[in-house]
Design a protein around this motif. Sequence first.
Motif, PDB file in Angstrom:
ATOM      1  N   MET A  95      63.200 -70.634 -48.211  1.00  0.00           N
ATOM      2  CA  MET A  95      62.242 -70.071 -48.848  1.00  0.00           C
ATOM      3  C   MET A  95      60.848 -71.230 -48.529  1.00  0.00           C
ATOM      4  N   LEU A 137      49.061 -59.915 -50.923  1.00  0.00           N
ATOM      5  CA  LEU A 137      48.737 -61.112 -51.533  1.00  0.00           C
ATOM      6  C   LEU A 137      47.628 -62.099 -51.427  1.00  0.00           C
ATOM      7  N   HIS A 168      46.502 -75.991 -51.185  1.00  0.00           N
ATOM      8  CA  HIS A 168      48.265 -76.032 -52.230  1.00  0.00           C
ATOM      9  C   HIS A 168      48.677 -76.060 -51.551  1.00  0.00           C
ATOM     10  N   ARG A 185      58.166 -70.032 -44.878  1.00  0.00           N
ATOM     11  CA  ARG A 185      57.674 -69.366 -45.562  1.00  0.00           C
ATOM     12  C   ARG A 185      57.206 -68.281 -44.950  1.00  0.00           C
ATOM     13  N   SER A 236      60.329 -65.985 -57.035  1.00  0.00           N
ATOM     14  CA  SER A 236      60.098 -67.280 -56.454  1.00  0.00           C
ATOM     15  C   SER A 236      59.684 -68.177 -55.394  1.00  0.00           C
ATOM     16  N   GLY A 237      59.802 -67.389 -54.608  1.00  0.00           N
ATOM     17  CA  GLY A 237      58.879 -67.879 -53.544  1.00  0.00           C
ATOM     18  C   GLY A 237      57.190 -67.904 -53.939  1.00  0.00           C
ATOM     19  N   LEU A 238      56.756 -66.385 -54.672  1.00  0.00           N
ATOM     20  CA  LEU A 238      55.803 -66.703 -54.684  1.00  0.00           C
ATOM     21  C   LEU A 238      55.015 -67.590 -55.522  1.00  0.00           C
ATOM     22  N   ARG A 239      56.284 -67.691 -56.558  1.00  0.00           N
ATOM     23  CA  ARG A 239      55.768 -68.928 -57.988  1.00  0.00           C
ATOM     24  C   ARG A 239      55.505 -70.288 -56.811  1.00  0.00           C
ATOM     25  N   LEU A 240      56.248 -70.467 -55.677  1.00  0.00           N
ATOM     26  CA  LEU A 240      56.159 -71.700 -55.474  1.00  0.00           C
ATOM     27  C   LEU A 240      54.985 -72.054 -54.540  1.00  0.00           C
ATOM     28  N   SER A 241      54.029 -70.176 -53.766  1.00  0.00           N
ATOM     29  CA  SER A 241      52.795 -70.530 -52.997  1.00  0.00           C
ATOM     30  C   SER A 241      52.002 -70.345 -54.073  1.00  0.00           C
ATOM     31  N   GLY A 242      52.247 -70.650 -55.593  1.00  0.00           N
ATOM     32  CA  GLY A 242      50.879 -71.251 -56.468  1.00  0.00           C
ATOM     33  C   GLY A 242      50.585 -70.271 -57.568  1.00  0.00           C
ATOM     34  N   MET A 243      51.399 -68.716 -57.621  1.00  0.00           N
ATOM     35  CA  MET A 243      50.628 -67.816 -57.987  1.00  0.00           C
ATOM     36  C   MET A 243      51.476 -67.903 -59.213  1.00  0.00           C
ATOM     37  N   VAL A 259      57.357 -62.432 -50.375  1.00  0.00           N
ATOM     38  CA  VAL A 259      56.145 -63.245 -49.740  1.00  0.00           C
ATOM     39  C   VAL A 259      55.372 -62.831 -48.599  1.00  0.00           C
TER      40      VAL A 259
END
Lengths: 326, 290, 284
Positions: free
Chosen positions: A214, B5, B18, C112, C135-142, C192
């Motif tokens: 991911m 997004l 980021h 990603r 989890s992928g979204l959180r990794l991107s900083g959301m 994502v």
Amino acid sequence: MLEVPTYRRSRLSGELPFRILTLGSVLFSASVVVALVLVIMQKSQILWPVEAPLTFLTSSGWFGATDPSGVITAAFGAWPMIWGTLVTSLIGIAVAAPIGIFAAIYLVELAPKRIAALLTFLVEIVAAIPSVVVGLWALGELSPRLRDSIEWWIASSLGQFIPWLSEDPQQPSDTSVFRAGIVLAIMITPMVAAVSREVIRSVPQSLREGLVGMGATKWETIRLVILPTAKVGLFGAVLLAFGRAIGETIAVRLVIGMNITAVPTTLFQSGSSIAAQIAGAYGEASPIEKGALAGLGLSLFLLTMSLSLTVRLLMWRSANKMVARA
Amino acid sequence: MSQALSNRPGLDFSLTPHDIKRRRVNQLALRIIQIAAIIAIVPLIAIVFVIASKGLPHLNLSFLVNGPLERPTGIVNAIQGSLVMTFVAIVAAAPVGIAGGIYLNEYASRNVARVGELLIDVMLGIPSILAGLFIYFAIVPILGHSGWAGASALTVLMIPVVMRTTQEVLRLVPAGLREASLALGVPQWKTTVFVTCRTAISGIMTGVVLAISRGLGETAPLLLTSQSSNDTAINLGQPMNAMTVVIYQNAGSSDPQVVATAWTTALVLFALALILNVAVRFKTVNNRIF
Amino acid sequence: MESKTTSSSARAITNPSSGAVMNNDRKSVIAMQLTDVEAMYGSFRAVNKVSLEIQARSVTSFIGPSGCGKTTLLRTLNRMHETLPGATVKGSIEVNGVNLYGASIDPVRVRRSIGMVFQKPNPFPAMSIAQNVASGLRLSGMKANKQVAEIVEESLRKSALWDEVKDKLNEPGISLSGGQQQRLCIARAIAVEPEIVLMDEPCSALDPLATLKIEELISELKTRYTIVIVTHNMQQAARVSDTTAFFNMGADRGGFLVETGPTTKIFTNPTNKLTEDYIAGRFG
């Protein structure tokens, strides 16, 4: 005509003695453990009529005597020793746990193969150092160095506002609780690292791949998947090492100073631990004092046994969880 | 369709701020982990060097063969004492440990095996000082401070090491081997001894060597039981010296000569432990624990 | 912008570098362009020079007998192959004009945009169902907020899992059945919004009912994502994919691309004899 071989009576004769032998060994070992507890308990009996267990555990001071007419006075206080054991082990584990776990992470996740092999080899060598040798080194080399560098540094900075981190600048102590904690940390770090390594290695590769796939960085993989999954096992490793630290006698004794009558006011003064006191005082002990030592031994056994049981129960519970999922 | 997004990756493969922050955090974290690994190992490596540098100067043949009362002083009685007491202890502990491990893995029901696991855990967790205290209370009044008492204390500490290792290597032996033997009509106990144990023999020996290693390195229990002596004759009925005890007793001395003796003894002891541990590792690597 | 491959104007051409036969259609949009891609484990060449095109918004399947490098090749598409020690990749893979293996490209960034679903479902045990998808979204900083929750719900709906888990979003991800777990992994991958989703034998660990559900899911997903799927099940490839690439193992034990083209053509009228033999079940 077929020749049918006649069966001999099957040789069950060897089976029973073998089972008895092997079962007997298990029972023998169990009885050794039970005997150990019973003997120590029995030897401590002499103390309880004279001094209540609660008083024993919570007071300070070490005195006992039998006067000519047979009247026994006993004012043995185990509290400084219990305090010392717990504090030194806590210092030890507070330092050893993060370092050991990180070292294990490094070995499993980050190190290139050759370095990992080299480090594992070094850990083997280092694990062969007997604890008395670590104590010898600590006494001669580490203790004065720590006193003059880190202890002095902490005392002159944080020690100005935190009383238990201060020291007398004119007379820094030759032995200290803090140093004993550091020695314990050095001794148990390889143990934490070795057990943690096994735990981390057992995290399935598919989970790592899932997160990498991911687009996660290495640290994110460690933080989000490996550590949470390994949490229980790592906690068990830490508890095991804590148990080892609690029982360590010699290295602590050489460095801590044997101040048995009072809890030190700062970490940089002498203190004592249960194991160190038993090792020191058994020699010229009167019967009543031996009773006190047995009482100390009992409390030490209770501490380590509860740790061992906790670790094993934790492992059983997490094993059950894994099976339920499958 | 939901809102897109705010940072949908898209296909431009450029790094958002980021992303760059994550990269930096990653590099920092990995650096810290590396440093931790180094901190973990450095003090102990330092100890090894100190052992060598302080111990070697005084290491010579007379040190190894003379007694403490001769001049030049030597530790022959300590070496003898350590070896003899450890040997006696392993002679007692190994059979008990191996047999116990066999029972727990081959014969015990699931519940009994669990209790056994717990038992070994508790036994392994017994601090060595308490083993010494136990023998001091139980055996010393009968046999006196002696080599026998010392060996008994060591036995208590060695049994769980052998038992645990034996149980674990037996568990690794594939069930198919046992079944094949039983299907041939071999009684179970013979299967266990001649098939299962023979397959795991290397691992069992490892357990024995580990126990010996533990025995040689113990100090506290010996202080309470076999104490020490300057006598060079080997007499198990009398107090016996041991290398660990010598190191301990000499460590705090103000006489540099005495401290030097401690270091040299430490070197001998460490070398012995090292040979044992490395031999075990070699054997395991070559025979893959079977 | 979207167009599916049509076979009406197909012409067979032979790719000069690999010798593979390609069926070309000028109307489609190309999501990925592989040129002379080779994958190695140390000195062992697991995949010999492969050149092919992955059409956008369609399903491309890699088929072939075991060990012919299909999974290895798939893993080069999102730069996962190189995470194994000693593994290297040669050649170029272009997406949107950018070579994924270019010197300035961060592999973490690549992964990603190109998601992956693995053979064995691997939800994160330490996270709940909702946390897994997010989890992928959180990794991107959301940050965890309503928007994330909405995306989680939408991804679960797209993966045909929402109705089954909407009441237990906080349960651990591993408390679901195998088929559900795999759909969870798919939801996680698409949350994502990657352009391309790679699937490595996603149904091989699942029972036929779960397999059917996932195949239906793939057919729905291809309107929005480009999907590349490795499968050892020929019939699945025939059911699910628009384009099929057939690989085989060479004498040196490395894989090579034999033929690629529209699925119907590969399965009814393949150009290469090897392909025909494999489809007919004469080997593999």
